[in-house]
Design a protein around this motif. Sequence first.
Motif, PDB file in Angstrom:
ATOM      1  N   ILE A  40       0.804  -1.288  -0.122  1.00 48.63           N
ATOM      2  CA  ILE A  40       0.164   0.211   0.015  1.00 48.63           C
ATOM      3  C   ILE A  40       0.920   1.233  -0.126  1.00 48.63           C
ATOM      4  O   ILE A  40       1.894   1.198   0.683  1.00 48.63           O
ATOM      5  CB  ILE A  40      -0.884  -0.043   1.173  1.00 48.63           C
ATOM      6  CG1 ILE A  40      -1.982  -1.163   1.166  1.00 48.63           C
ATOM      7  CG2 ILE A  40      -1.775   1.347   1.224  1.00 48.63           C
ATOM      8  CD1 ILE A  40      -2.855  -1.385   2.266  1.00 48.63           C
ATOM      9  N   CYS A  41       0.527   2.206  -0.969  1.00 50.76           N
ATOM     10  CA  CYS A  41       1.054   3.475  -0.892  1.00 50.76           C
ATOM     11  C   CYS A  41       1.222   4.190   0.531  1.00 50.76           C
ATOM     12  O   CYS A  41      -0.063   4.400   0.983  1.00 50.76           O
ATOM     13  CB  CYS A  41       0.882   4.501  -2.060  1.00 50.76           C
ATOM     14  SG  CYS A  41       1.612   5.947  -2.066  1.00 50.76           S
ATOM     15  N   GLU A  42       2.094   4.779   0.899  1.00 47.02           N
ATOM     16  CA  GLU A  42       1.785   5.459   2.161  1.00 47.02           C
ATOM     17  C   GLU A  42       1.371   6.930   2.208  1.00 47.02           C
ATOM     18  O   GLU A  42       0.929   7.573   2.953  1.00 47.02           O
ATOM     19  CB  GLU A  42       3.281   5.454   2.913  1.00 47.02           C
ATOM     20  CG  GLU A  42       3.626   4.282   3.324  1.00 47.02           C
ATOM     21  CD  GLU A  42       4.939   4.019   4.467  1.00 47.02           C
ATOM     22  OE1 GLU A  42       5.214   5.019   5.164  1.00 47.02           O
ATOM     23  OE2 GLU A  42       5.703   2.991   4.329  1.00 47.02           O
ATOM     24  N   ILE A  43       1.467   7.429   0.993  1.00 47.94           N
ATOM     25  CA  ILE A  43       1.064   8.726   0.753  1.00 47.94           C
ATOM     26  C   ILE A  43      -0.572   8.864   0.304  1.00 47.94           C
ATOM     27  O   ILE A  43      -1.328   9.436   0.859  1.00 47.94           O
ATOM     28  CB  ILE A  43       1.728   9.546  -0.368  1.00 47.94           C
ATOM     29  CG1 ILE A  43       3.264   9.583   0.042  1.00 47.94           C
ATOM     30  CG2 ILE A  43       1.207  10.834  -0.633  1.00 47.94           C
ATOM     31  CD1 ILE A  43       3.601   9.987   1.317  1.00 47.94           C
ATOM     32  N   CYS A  44      -1.091   8.186  -0.787  1.00 50.96           N
ATOM     33  CA  CYS A  44      -2.309   8.020  -1.236  1.00 50.96           C
ATOM     34  C   CYS A  44      -3.000   7.009  -0.764  1.00 50.96           C
ATOM     35  O   CYS A  44      -4.530   6.611  -1.009  1.00 50.96           O
ATOM     36  CB  CYS A  44      -2.334   8.184  -2.765  1.00 50.96           C
ATOM     37  SG  CYS A  44      -1.600   6.516  -3.694  1.00 50.96           S
ATOM     38  N   LYS A  85      -2.989   3.853  -2.183  1.00 55.59           N
ATOM     39  CA  LYS A  85      -3.409   3.000  -3.240  1.00 55.59           C
ATOM     40  C   LYS A  85      -2.821   1.505  -3.151  1.00 55.59           C
ATOM     41  O   LYS A  85      -1.805   1.257  -2.456  1.00 55.59           O
ATOM     42  CB  LYS A  85      -2.474   3.619  -4.585  1.00 55.59           C
ATOM     43  CG  LYS A  85      -3.050   2.970  -5.726  1.00 55.59           C
ATOM     44  CD  LYS A  85      -2.201   3.240  -7.022  1.00 55.59           C
ATOM     45  CE  LYS A  85      -2.676   4.378  -7.576  1.00 55.59           C
ATOM     46  NZ  LYS A  85      -2.153   4.830  -8.518  1.00 55.59           N
ATOM     47  N   GLY A  86      -3.842   0.526  -3.125  1.00 58.32           N
ATOM     48  CA  GLY A  86      -3.493  -0.832  -2.903  1.00 58.32           C
ATOM     49  C   GLY A  86      -3.891  -1.603  -4.234  1.00 58.32           C
ATOM     50  O   GLY A  86      -4.124  -1.277  -5.197  1.00 58.32           O
ATOM     51  N   PRO A  87      -3.691  -2.910  -3.882  1.00 56.55           N
ATOM     52  CA  PRO A  87      -3.809  -3.990  -5.046  1.00 56.55           C
ATOM     53  C   PRO A  87      -5.586  -4.062  -5.676  1.00 56.55           C
ATOM     54  O   PRO A  87      -6.398  -3.604  -4.542  1.00 56.55           O
ATOM     55  CB  PRO A  87      -3.566  -5.277  -4.330  1.00 56.55           C
ATOM     56  CG  PRO A  87      -2.915  -5.123  -3.181  1.00 56.55           C
ATOM     57  CD  PRO A  87      -3.175  -3.696  -2.642  1.00 56.55           C
ATOM     58  N   SER A  88      -5.709  -3.982  -6.863  1.00 57.73           N
ATOM     59  CA  SER A  88      -7.066  -4.241  -7.163  1.00 57.73           C
ATOM     60  C   SER A  88      -7.207  -5.739  -7.504  1.00 57.73           C
ATOM     61  O   SER A  88      -6.256  -6.313  -8.222  1.00 57.73           O
ATOM     62  CB  SER A  88      -7.216  -3.248  -8.583  1.00 57.73           C
ATOM     63  OG  SER A  88      -7.119  -2.149  -8.095  1.00 57.73           O
ATOM     64  N   PRO A 143      -0.076  -1.972  -7.473  1.00 58.42           N
ATOM     65  CA  PRO A 143       0.510  -0.593  -7.847  1.00 58.42           C
ATOM     66  C   PRO A 143       2.119  -0.740  -7.808  1.00 58.42           C
ATOM     67  O   PRO A 143       2.628  -1.624  -7.110  1.00 58.42           O
ATOM     68  CB  PRO A 143       0.061   0.310  -6.615  1.00 58.42           C
ATOM     69  CG  PRO A 143       0.013  -0.729  -5.633  1.00 58.42           C
ATOM     70  CD  PRO A 143      -0.544  -1.942  -5.914  1.00 58.42           C
ATOM     71  N   ASN A 144       2.449   0.044  -8.490  1.00 56.21           N
ATOM     72  CA  ASN A 144       4.237   0.311  -8.713  1.00 56.21           C
ATOM     73  C   ASN A 144       4.683   1.043  -7.437  1.00 56.21           C
ATOM     74  O   ASN A 144       4.854   2.359  -7.647  1.00 56.21           O
ATOM     75  CB  ASN A 144       4.339   0.809 -10.311  1.00 56.21           C
ATOM     76  CG  ASN A 144       5.952   1.067 -10.511  1.00 56.21           C
ATOM     77  OD1 ASN A 144       6.530   0.274  -9.853  1.00 56.21           O
ATOM     78  ND2 ASN A 144       6.231   1.327 -11.562  1.00 56.21           N
ATOM     79  N   LYS A 189       7.268   3.513   1.391  1.00 56.11           N
ATOM     80  CA  LYS A 189       6.972   2.915   0.165  1.00 56.11           C
ATOM     81  C   LYS A 189       5.906   3.790  -0.445  1.00 56.11           C
ATOM     82  O   LYS A 189       4.771   4.196   0.017  1.00 56.11           O
ATOM     83  CB  LYS A 189       6.386   1.574   0.118  1.00 56.11           C
ATOM     84  CG  LYS A 189       7.236   0.447   0.547  1.00 56.11           C
ATOM     85  CD  LYS A 189       6.852  -1.132   0.429  1.00 56.11           C
ATOM     86  CE  LYS A 189       7.392  -1.671   1.634  1.00 56.11           C
ATOM     87  NZ  LYS A 189       6.664  -2.888   2.005  1.00 56.11           N
ATOM     88  N   VAL A 190       6.348   4.273  -1.793  1.00 56.29           N
ATOM     89  CA  VAL A 190       5.305   5.234  -2.348  1.00 56.29           C
ATOM     90  C   VAL A 190       5.191   4.702  -3.904  1.00 56.29           C
ATOM     91  O   VAL A 190       5.876   4.412  -4.436  1.00 56.29           O
ATOM     92  CB  VAL A 190       6.006   6.692  -2.593  1.00 56.29           C
ATOM     93  CG1 VAL A 190       5.096   7.491  -2.961  1.00 56.29           C
ATOM     94  CG2 VAL A 190       6.511   7.105  -1.127  1.00 56.29           C
TER      95      VAL A 190
END
Length: 63
Positions: free
Chosen positions: A4-8, A10-13, A31-32, A48-49
Motif C-alpha cells: 500500500i502506498c503510504e501517501i495516497c 493505493k493498494g492492489p485491485s 501498484p508500482n 513505500k510510495v
Amino acid sequence: MSRICEICGKGPSFGNNVSHANNKTSKVWRPNLQKIKAVKNGTVRSIKVCTRCIRSGHVTKAL
C-alpha cells in the motif's frame, strides 16, 4: 510486506482474467511501489510510495 502506498493509500485491485472460452481465473493488479528516502514530518524516513505520487510531487525526496 505491505503493498500500500503510504501517501495516497493505493493498494492492489482484484478481478478476473477472462479467456476467449470465457474461463475466469483470479487476477491481481498491484501498484508500482518504490522504496525511497523521503522527508515525512520533518524527519528522513524510508517509505513505500507509488510512482504516481512521486511524479505528481506529493513526496519530498531526501538529499
